[in-house]
Design a protein around this motif. Structure first.
Motif, short mmCIF file in Angstrom:
data_model
loop_
_atom_site.label_atom_id
_atom_site.label_comp_id
_atom_site.label_asym_id
_atom_site.label_seq_id
_atom_site.Cartn_x
_atom_site.Cartn_y
_atom_site.Cartn_z
N SER A 299 0.83 -1.21 0.00
CA SER A 299 0.00 0.00 0.00
C SER A 299 0.86 1.25 0.00
O SER A 299 0.57 2.22 -0.70
N SER A 300 1.93 1.22 0.79
CA SER A 300 2.81 2.38 0.88
C SER A 300 3.52 2.66 -0.44
O SER A 300 3.91 3.80 -0.71
N ASP A 301 3.68 1.62 -1.26
CA ASP A 301 4.33 1.80 -2.56
C ASP A 301 3.32 2.06 -3.68
O ASP A 301 3.68 2.11 -4.85
N GLY A 302 2.05 2.20 -3.32
CA GLY A 302 1.04 2.52 -4.32
C GLY A 302 0.48 1.34 -5.09
O GLY A 302 -0.13 1.51 -6.15
N ALA A 303 0.67 0.11 -4.58
CA ALA A 303 0.14 -1.07 -5.27
C ALA A 303 -1.38 -1.04 -5.28
O ALA A 303 -2.02 -0.56 -4.34
N LYS A 304 -1.95 -1.55 -6.35
CA LYS A 304 -3.41 -1.61 -6.46
C LYS A 304 -3.90 -2.94 -5.89
O LYS A 304 -3.55 -4.01 -6.37
N VAL A 305 -4.72 -2.84 -4.84
CA VAL A 305 -5.26 -4.01 -4.16
C VAL A 305 -6.76 -4.06 -4.39
O VAL A 305 -7.47 -3.08 -4.15
N VAL A 306 -7.25 -5.19 -4.86
CA VAL A 306 -8.67 -5.39 -5.11
C VAL A 306 -9.16 -6.52 -4.21
O VAL A 306 -8.52 -7.57 -4.11
N VAL A 307 -10.30 -6.30 -3.57
CA VAL A 307 -10.91 -7.31 -2.72
C VAL A 307 -12.20 -7.79 -3.37
O VAL A 307 -13.00 -6.97 -3.84
N ALA A 308 -12.40 -9.09 -3.44
CA ALA A 308 -13.61 -9.64 -4.05
C ALA A 308 -14.18 -10.73 -3.15
O ALA A 308 -13.43 -11.52 -2.58
N LEU A 338 1.41 -4.61 16.22
CA LEU A 338 2.35 -3.74 16.94
C LEU A 338 3.68 -3.67 16.21
O LEU A 338 4.28 -2.59 16.09
N GLN A 339 4.14 -4.80 15.71
CA GLN A 339 5.42 -4.82 14.99
C GLN A 339 5.33 -3.99 13.71
O GLN A 339 6.27 -3.26 13.38
N VAL A 340 4.22 -4.11 13.00
CA VAL A 340 4.05 -3.34 11.76
C VAL A 340 3.98 -1.85 12.07
O VAL A 340 4.57 -1.02 11.37
N LEU A 341 3.29 -1.51 13.15
CA LEU A 341 3.21 -0.10 13.55
C LEU A 341 4.59 0.44 13.88
O LEU A 341 4.97 1.54 13.46
N GLY A 342 5.38 -0.34 14.63
CA GLY A 342 6.71 0.12 15.02
C GLY A 342 7.69 0.14 13.86
O GLY A 342 8.62 0.95 13.84
N LYS A 343 7.49 -0.75 12.88
CA LYS A 343 8.40 -0.79 11.74
C LYS A 343 8.33 0.50 10.92
O LYS A 343 9.32 0.94 10.35
N GLY A 344 7.13 1.09 10.83
CA GLY A 344 7.00 2.42 10.24
C GLY A 344 6.92 2.49 8.74
O GLY A 344 7.05 3.59 8.17
N GLU A 345 6.67 1.37 8.05
CA GLU A 345 6.54 1.43 6.58
C GLU A 345 5.37 2.32 6.16
O GLU A 345 5.40 2.93 5.09
N TRP A 346 4.36 2.39 7.00
CA TRP A 346 3.18 3.19 6.69
C TRP A 346 3.49 4.68 6.60
O TRP A 346 2.72 5.45 5.99
N LYS A 347 4.63 5.11 7.13
CA LYS A 347 4.99 6.52 7.06
C LYS A 347 5.31 6.96 5.64
O LYS A 347 5.38 8.16 5.36
#
Length: 492
Positions: A299-308, A338-347
């Motif tokens: 998501s942070s890299d702009g990938a297109k995700v589709v849910v069906a 928690l690990q994903v939040l701390g890793k910070g890729e979402w920034k």
């Protein structure tokens, strides 16, 4: 005519009536003005200064303000959860947009399906057999087992012998073991341009790859997330709630997250293009929620995700067999968040709104747990502690979305029974209502445990065992030891 006075005129004068308001004597040094001063009773919490603010002490201000802020925060969390739950049902168009195409396009992609298993000899053979029944013309299956798990390896190699042109076996010799390590090991020999992940106990529809292939073509997606549904709602009071969690998560919430362009992916029935997996270098083998972490990075890299989601195409699973097992599973998920939040890729998300949304979403398991735990505490506080009326009314606010959520869950249970041909009884609705607060307390306990493990640096993988409770009784061939040994040797 008598001139004597009337008897009425001889009656005693009326006694002086009691004053309605108690007179107050003038203060020393002050003379009387001829007007009687009075004391007006004051209600607790009412301003005596003539202003609009209540006449509270500093302690009361701090206490009541804290209660108000807490009630408003709980209301926001509960309302957000409710909004996400009902996203897919906002309109008929929204509901149709969440589905696979009814007329899929001809196949274009080659699929590699990864199926890791550890101590899954009871269920994995049947899973591989059913995956091999896909009607798509071009796919392969890679089953991954540990070098120290001969029981599962036996079952997997037998399945490979039954489907020699479809199933490959990879032995993972890493220590310590976990799911992302197994996936990365198999990714090295994958030949498909789309890679899908399934769990060892999954029941997969034979037409799933066909509609997923079509969805990639129709949308130009980098990732397609299919639906997953726990089935055995009648097993226990907590399995009922666990089933509904999955129902609303895959039926509605993930669609909202995908539309917001920030989505934690599901652990299976997720398909990613090989190019995107090469870019991400597979899965993070240090994260306990490798699915969520991959979704955040993409998501942070702009990938297109589709849910069906179509009920007929969902991957069917079972709830954990015991409450202890569910407790460990929920702890692992929460700690992974928690690990994903701390890793910070979402920034790296491009907008402030997305970054704030990501922070909120990654904290959501803990906010929901706190909400569920604090609601009964708030009710007890209201009943046992005397507070001013306006404050008491504000503390009731979280109950409004909570009650509406309970009604939505009851409606969801009815729809679940209808679309999956399951008989829902009155006792199931009773269990749904009575289990609300205990389940929230349970989630809060798992959230606390995940924080403790994270602070201690304990990242060990706690596996969820499977028994096949979601499956119909089907005979699975059990070979003799001699045949088992011969099969393993022949397929190594």
């Amino acid at each position: 005519m008598s001139l004597l006075p009337s008897p009425l005129s001889q009656t005693a004068p009326n006694p002086t009536p009691e004053p309605l308001l108690t007179p107050v004597a003038p203060a020393p040094g002050q003379g009387s003005t001829g007007v009687t001063d009075t004391v007006i009773p004051v209600q607790p919490g009412t301003s005596t200064t003539g202003g609009f603010l209540p006449d509270w002490s500093i302690g009361e201000w701090l206490g009541y303000s804290g209660v108000i802020v807490l009630a408003l925060a709980l209301t926001v969390v509960a309302t957000t959860t409710l909004w996400w739950m009902l996203h897919a049902w906002r309109s008929a168009d929204d509901l149709r947009a969440t589905q696979f195409s009814s007329s899929p396009r001809p196949a274009r992609h080659r699929f590699t399906l990864l199926v890791p298993g550890r101590h899954e000899e009871e269920v994995m053979g049947q899973t591989l057999d059913r995956l091999a029944q896909q009607d798509h013309p071009d796919f392969e299956i890679i089953a991954i087992v540990g070098h120290d798990d001969p029981g599962t390896e036996l079952v997997v190699r037998q399945a490979a012998a039954r489907h020699p042109h479809l199933i490959k076996v990879v032995v993972d010799d890493s220590v310590p073991k976990n799911k992302p390590k197994a996936l990365n090991r198999a990714l090295q020999i994958a030949t498909g341009d789309v890679v899908g992940v399934f769990d060892a106990e999954d029941e997969v529809h034979p037409g799933l790859l066909t509609v997923v292939d079509s969805k990639f073509q129709e949308t130009g997606a980098d990732v397609v997330q299919g639906g997953v549904q726990l089935m055995n709602f009648e097993t226990s009071w907590w399995s009922l709630r666990n089933v509904l969690e999955y129902y609303f998560w895959f039926r509605s919430r993930l669609h909202f997250h995908a539309r917001s362009k920030f989505i934690p992916l599901g652990g299976n029935t997720v398909f990613v293009t090989r190019d995107r997996l090469a870019w991400s270098r597979g899965w993070d083998d240090q994260c306990l929620a490798e699915d969520c972490e991959l979704g955040v990075r993409l998501s942070s890299d702009g990938a297109k995700v589709v849910v069906a989601y179509n009920p007929e195409y969902v991957t069917r699973e079972e709830t954990p067999p015991t409450l202890t097992s569910l407790y460990k599973q929920r702890t692992r998920w929460n700690q992974g968040f928690l690990q994903v939040l701390g890793k910070g890729e979402w920034k790296a998300l491009p907008t402030l709104r997305q970054r704030m949304y990501a922070r909120y979403l990654l904290n959501m398991p803990f906010l929901q747990a706190a909400t569920g735990l604090l609601i009964p505490i708030s009710i007890a506080f209201i009943l046992l502690v005397k507070v001013p009326t306006p404050v008491a009314l504000i503390t009731f606010l979280p109950l409004v979305p909570t009650v509406v959520t309970l009604v939505a869950e009851a409606a969801g249970l009815t729809e679940f029974g209808r679309v999956y041909d399951k008989k829902v009884r009155v006792r199931d609705y009773v269990r749904l209502v009575l289990g609300l607060i205990p389940y929230q307390v349970f989630l809060a306990a798992a959230a606390v445990r995940s924080v403790v493990r994270q602070l201690k640096g304990d990242g060990s993988w706690e596996k969820t065992e499977h028994t096949g409770a979601h499956r119909d009784a089907v005979a699975v061939p059990t070979p003799t030891p001699a045949l088992a040994t011969a099969t393993m040797e022949a397929t190594r």
